[in-house]
Motif scaffolding. Structure first.
Motif, PDB file in Angstrom:
ATOM      1  N   LYS A   1      -4.477  15.311   8.934  1.00 20.01           N
ATOM      2  CA  LYS A   1      -5.013  16.329   8.327  1.00 20.01           C
ATOM      3  C   LYS A   1      -3.957  17.120   7.382  1.00 20.01           C
ATOM      4  CE  LYS A   1      -7.471  21.021   9.312  1.00 20.01           C
ATOM      5  NZ  LYS A   1      -7.904  21.739  10.096  1.00 20.01           N
ATOM      6  N   ASN A   2      -2.802  17.478   8.192  1.00 23.77           N
ATOM      7  CA  ASN A   2      -1.729  18.086   7.536  1.00 23.77           C
ATOM      8  C   ASN A   2      -0.926  17.425   6.428  1.00 23.77           C
ATOM      9  OD1 ASN A   2      -0.973  20.696   8.922  1.00 23.77           O
ATOM     10  ND2 ASN A   2      -1.076  19.474  10.725  1.00 23.77           N
ATOM     11  N   LEU A   3      -0.998  15.913   6.409  1.00 23.15           N
ATOM     12  CA  LEU A   3      -0.176  15.338   5.442  1.00 23.15           C
ATOM     13  C   LEU A   3      -1.099  14.502   4.438  1.00 23.15           C
ATOM     14  CD1 LEU A   3       2.971  14.034   7.307  1.00 23.15           C
ATOM     15  CD2 LEU A   3       2.786  16.247   5.881  1.00 23.15           C
ATOM     16  N   ASN A   4      -2.583  14.646   4.867  1.00 28.88           N
ATOM     17  CA  ASN A   4      -3.217  13.738   3.899  1.00 28.88           C
ATOM     18  C   ASN A   4      -3.222  12.415   4.020  1.00 28.88           C
ATOM     19  OD1 ASN A   4      -5.299  15.438   2.875  1.00 28.88           O
ATOM     20  ND2 ASN A   4      -4.129  15.893   0.921  1.00 28.88           N
ATOM     21  N   ILE A   5      -2.794  12.072   5.105  1.00 26.13           N
ATOM     22  CA  ILE A   5      -2.542  10.455   5.257  1.00 26.13           C
ATOM     23  C   ILE A   5      -3.706   9.933   6.031  1.00 26.13           C
ATOM     24  CG2 ILE A   5      -1.250   8.825   6.618  1.00 26.13           C
ATOM     25  CD1 ILE A   5       1.179  10.779   6.624  1.00 26.13           C
ATOM     26  N   PRO A   6      -4.298   8.701   5.265  1.00 22.31           N
ATOM     27  CA  PRO A   6      -5.503   8.088   5.873  1.00 22.31           C
ATOM     28  C   PRO A   6      -5.210   7.583   7.445  1.00 22.31           C
ATOM     29  CG  PRO A   6      -5.177   7.274   3.669  1.00 22.31           C
ATOM     30  CD  PRO A   6      -3.870   8.173   4.254  1.00 22.31           C
ATOM     31  N   LYS A   7      -6.412   7.715   8.060  1.00 18.39           N
ATOM     32  CA  LYS A   7      -5.971   7.432   9.672  1.00 18.39           C
ATOM     33  C   LYS A   7      -5.512   5.845   9.937  1.00 18.39           C
ATOM     34  CE  LYS A   7      -9.180  11.170  11.332  1.00 18.39           C
ATOM     35  NZ  LYS A   7     -10.429  11.426  12.047  1.00 18.39           N
ATOM     36  N   ASN A   8      -6.088   5.159   9.027  1.00 15.30           N
ATOM     37  CA  ASN A   8      -5.880   3.783   9.375  1.00 15.30           C
ATOM     38  C   ASN A   8      -4.223   3.377   9.013  1.00 15.30           C
ATOM     39  OD1 ASN A   8      -6.587   4.271   6.388  1.00 15.30           O
ATOM     40  ND2 ASN A   8      -6.500   2.069   6.357  1.00 15.30           N
ATOM     41  N   PHE A   9      -3.649   4.234   8.417  1.00 11.52           N
ATOM     42  CA  PHE A   9      -2.154   4.144   8.127  1.00 11.52           C
ATOM     43  C   PHE A   9      -1.329   4.588   9.177  1.00 11.52           C
ATOM     44  CE2 PHE A   9      -1.178   3.408   3.446  1.00 11.52           C
ATOM     45  CZ  PHE A   9      -2.634   3.234   2.995  1.00 11.52           C
ATOM     46  N   ILE A  10      -2.114   5.027  10.384  1.00 13.98           N
ATOM     47  CA  ILE A  10      -1.293   5.684  11.497  1.00 13.98           C
ATOM     48  C   ILE A  10      -1.420   4.786  12.778  1.00 13.98           C
ATOM     49  CG2 ILE A  10      -1.016   7.644  12.977  1.00 13.98           C
ATOM     50  CD1 ILE A  10      -2.207   9.402  10.905  1.00 13.98           C
ATOM     51  N   ASN A  11      -0.477   4.284  13.211  1.00 16.54           N
ATOM     52  CA  ASN A  11      -0.579   3.369  14.661  1.00 16.54           C
ATOM     53  C   ASN A  11       0.017   4.396  15.344  1.00 16.54           C
ATOM     54  OD1 ASN A  11      -1.119   0.988  13.545  1.00 16.54           O
ATOM     55  ND2 ASN A  11       1.116   0.502  13.135  1.00 16.54           N
ATOM     56  N   LEU A  12      -0.742   4.494  16.687  1.00 14.67           N
ATOM     57  CA  LEU A  12      -0.617   5.393  17.704  1.00 14.67           C
ATOM     58  C   LEU A  12      -0.224   4.586  18.931  1.00 14.67           C
ATOM     59  CD1 LEU A  12      -1.501   8.216  18.619  1.00 14.67           C
ATOM     60  CD2 LEU A  12      -3.553   7.573  19.417  1.00 14.67           C
TER      61      LEU A  12
ATOM     62  N   LEU B   1       6.006   7.274  -0.757  1.00 11.08           N
ATOM     63  CA  LEU B   1       6.750   6.289  -0.201  1.00 11.08           C
ATOM     64  C   LEU B   1       5.769   4.999  -0.333  1.00 11.08           C
ATOM     65  CD1 LEU B   1       8.253   7.962   3.169  1.00 11.08           C
ATOM     66  CD2 LEU B   1       9.565   6.868   0.987  1.00 11.08           C
ATOM     67  N   PRO B   2       6.398   3.965  -0.517  1.00 10.99           N
ATOM     68  CA  PRO B   2       5.531   2.777  -0.403  1.00 10.99           C
ATOM     69  C   PRO B   2       5.569   2.185   0.903  1.00 10.99           C
ATOM     70  CG  PRO B   2       7.805   2.130  -1.291  1.00 10.99           C
ATOM     71  CD  PRO B   2       7.563   3.845  -1.076  1.00 10.99           C
ATOM     72  N   ILE B   3       4.975   3.051   1.772  1.00 16.47           N
ATOM     73  CA  ILE B   3       4.995   2.503   3.385  1.00 16.47           C
ATOM     74  C   ILE B   3       3.994   1.643   3.505  1.00 16.47           C
ATOM     75  CG2 ILE B   3       5.065   3.518   5.604  1.00 16.47           C
ATOM     76  CD1 ILE B   3       6.138   6.102   4.582  1.00 16.47           C
ATOM     77  N   SER B   4       4.042   0.509   4.338  1.00 14.68           N
ATOM     78  CA  SER B   4       2.850  -0.417   4.588  1.00 14.68           C
ATOM     79  C   SER B   4       2.223   0.211   5.813  1.00 14.68           C
ATOM     80  CB  SER B   4       3.253  -1.581   4.708  1.00 14.68           C
ATOM     81  OG  SER B   4       4.157  -1.941   5.954  1.00 14.68           O
ATOM     82  N   ASN B   5       2.952   0.989   6.808  1.00 13.88           N
ATOM     83  CA  ASN B   5       2.588   1.628   7.704  1.00 13.88           C
ATOM     84  C   ASN B   5       3.176   2.873   8.389  1.00 13.88           C
ATOM     85  OD1 ASN B   5       0.557   1.824   9.983  1.00 13.88           O
ATOM     86  ND2 ASN B   5       0.723  -0.489  10.428  1.00 13.88           N
ATOM     87  N   ILE B   6       2.598   3.614   8.984  1.00 11.06           N
ATOM     88  CA  ILE B   6       3.245   4.769   9.776  1.00 11.06           C
ATOM     89  C   ILE B   6       3.064   4.872  11.132  1.00 11.06           C
ATOM     90  CG2 ILE B   6       3.276   7.311   9.870  1.00 11.06           C
ATOM     91  CD1 ILE B   6       2.544   7.554   6.905  1.00 11.06           C
ATOM     92  N   ILE B   7       4.382   4.882  11.847  1.00  6.70           N
ATOM     93  CA  ILE B   7       4.058   4.855  13.441  1.00  6.70           C
ATOM     94  C   ILE B   7       4.387   6.286  14.042  1.00  6.70           C
ATOM     95  CG2 ILE B   7       5.491   3.967  15.376  1.00  6.70           C
ATOM     96  CD1 ILE B   7       5.766   1.440  13.757  1.00  6.70           C
ATOM     97  N   ILE B   8       3.397   6.608  14.808  1.00  4.16           N
ATOM     98  CA  ILE B   8       3.502   7.771  15.616  1.00  4.16           C
ATOM     99  C   ILE B   8       4.057   7.512  16.998  1.00  4.16           C
ATOM    100  CG2 ILE B   8       2.359   9.921  16.420  1.00  4.16           C
ATOM    101  CD1 ILE B   8       0.897  10.027  13.956  1.00  4.16           C
TER     102      ILE B   8
ATOM    103  N   THR C   1       0.916  -1.151   0.030  1.00  2.00           N
ATOM    104  CA  THR C   1       0.132   0.012  -0.074  1.00  2.00           C
ATOM    105  C   THR C   1       0.883   1.166   0.021  1.00  2.00           C
ATOM    106  OG1 THR C   1      -1.738  -1.224   1.180  1.00  2.00           O
ATOM    107  CG2 THR C   1      -1.813   1.152   1.086  1.00  2.00           C
ATOM    108  N   GLY C   2       0.419   2.150  -0.777  1.00  2.00           N
ATOM    109  CA  GLY C   2       1.348   3.451  -0.828  1.00  2.00           C
ATOM    110  C   GLY C   2       0.621   4.631  -0.267  1.00  2.00           C
ATOM    111  N   VAL C   3       1.616   5.668   0.279  1.00  2.00           N
ATOM    112  CA  VAL C   3       1.027   6.893   0.576  1.00  2.00           C
ATOM    113  C   VAL C   3       1.533   8.036  -0.265  1.00  2.00           C
ATOM    114  CG1 VAL C   3       1.337   8.619   2.638  1.00  2.00           C
ATOM    115  CG2 VAL C   3       1.565   6.030   3.136  1.00  2.00           C
ATOM    116  N   GLN C   4       0.477   8.374  -1.225  1.00  4.04           N
ATOM    117  CA  GLN C   4       0.692   8.987  -2.295  1.00  4.04           C
ATOM    118  C   GLN C   4       1.162  10.397  -2.021  1.00  4.04           C
ATOM    119  OE1 GLN C   4      -2.719   9.798  -4.483  1.00  4.04           O
ATOM    120  NE2 GLN C   4      -1.892  10.782  -6.238  1.00  4.04           N
ATOM    121  N   THR C   5       0.677  11.043  -0.903  1.00  5.20           N
ATOM    122  CA  THR C   5       1.189  12.502  -0.430  1.00  5.20           C
ATOM    123  C   THR C   5       2.786  12.335  -0.238  1.00  5.20           C
ATOM    124  OG1 THR C   5       0.880  11.903   1.990  1.00  5.20           O
ATOM    125  CG2 THR C   5      -0.700  13.161   0.327  1.00  5.20           C
ATOM    126  N   CYS C   6       3.308  11.203   0.347  1.00  5.89           N
ATOM    127  CA  CYS C   6       4.674  11.269   0.602  1.00  5.89           C
ATOM    128  C   CYS C   6       5.533  10.549  -0.528  1.00  5.89           C
ATOM    129  CB  CYS C   6       4.984  10.427   1.941  1.00  5.89           C
ATOM    130  SG  CYS C   6       4.392  11.364   3.484  1.00  5.89           S
TER     131      CYS C   6
END
Length: 222
Positions: A25-36, A8-15, A1-6
């Protein structure tokens, strides 16, 4: 799965901490791509940097375990002053074909540095862990540095200026491929720090690439 705004072919993003809505909101990244991940602050004035290091160590370990191709890490006080400019510059850098180990999205940079693109510099001394991207091939190197720095921090908490995570990893910046996205449009939000127990405002430091606003400039070899 890709993150078009970045780009990057990132399968996940960790915060690393807690602000999911603002990042999405700022990066247009779907919330389900973000682990909290939320970490309890240790009220230990003698070693305020320990929980910071532990939180980043945990997140990088998670990326290693999941074998993410890349991992993008943010702290909860990250602030995007110009999100559209930042996304544009990050995309330009990623599409440039430049080989990189770590991309710093924000930082308190100390000259000298090497200008490699209009969109980025190669750093030799850049502080803060506000936001950064780590390449998979570099996980072990970064993990070793974090572990070693934490060990020394626990033994010598009074020497946090040498062993805090964003100080100890400077040695990696001097030898490896660390880049900072420019112009500097990402900072830490002004406010009270639970970790440091005081009001902080690093905006001037984090938006001045050359430290021209400051009469005394620390110079380090890149």
């Amino acid at each position: 799965t890709g993150v078009q705004t970045c780009a990057l072919p990132i399968s996940n993003i960790i915060i690393a901490t807690k602000t999911k809505e603002r990042i999405s909101k700022n990066l247009n990244i779907p919330k389900n791509f973000i682990n909290l991940f939320i970490f309890k602050n240790e009220q230990n004035k003698e070693n305020i940097n320990k929980p910071i290091t532990l939180s980043h160590q945990y997140v990088v370990k998670k990326a290693v375990k999941q074998n993410f191709k890349y991992v993008m890490i943010f702290e909860d006080d990250i602030q995007f002053l110009e999100p559209s400019v930042f996304k544009k510059q990050l995309n330009i850098f990623l599409k440039s074909g430049t080989k990189w180990d770590v991309i710093l999205l924000a930082g308190n940079n100390v000259p000298p540095y090497i200008r490699v693109h209009d969109c980025a510099i190669k750093v030799g001394h850049c502080q803060t862990t506000t936001g950064y991207i780590v390449n998979r091939h570099y996980y072990d190197t970064l993990m070793t540095n974090i572990r070693d720095g934490l060990g020394r921090l626990l033994q010598h908490p009074q020497n946090h200026n040498a062993f805090a995570i964003d100080k100890f990893w400077i040695q990696l910046q001097k030898r490896d491929k660390w880049f900072l996205i420019t112009p500097l449009t990402v900072t830490q939000r002004e406010g009270y720090s639970d970790i440091e127990q005081r009001h902080l405002n690093y905006s001037d430091l984090m938006t001045d690439l050359d430290k021209e606003k400051f009469p005394i400039r620390q110079r380090q070899n890149p």
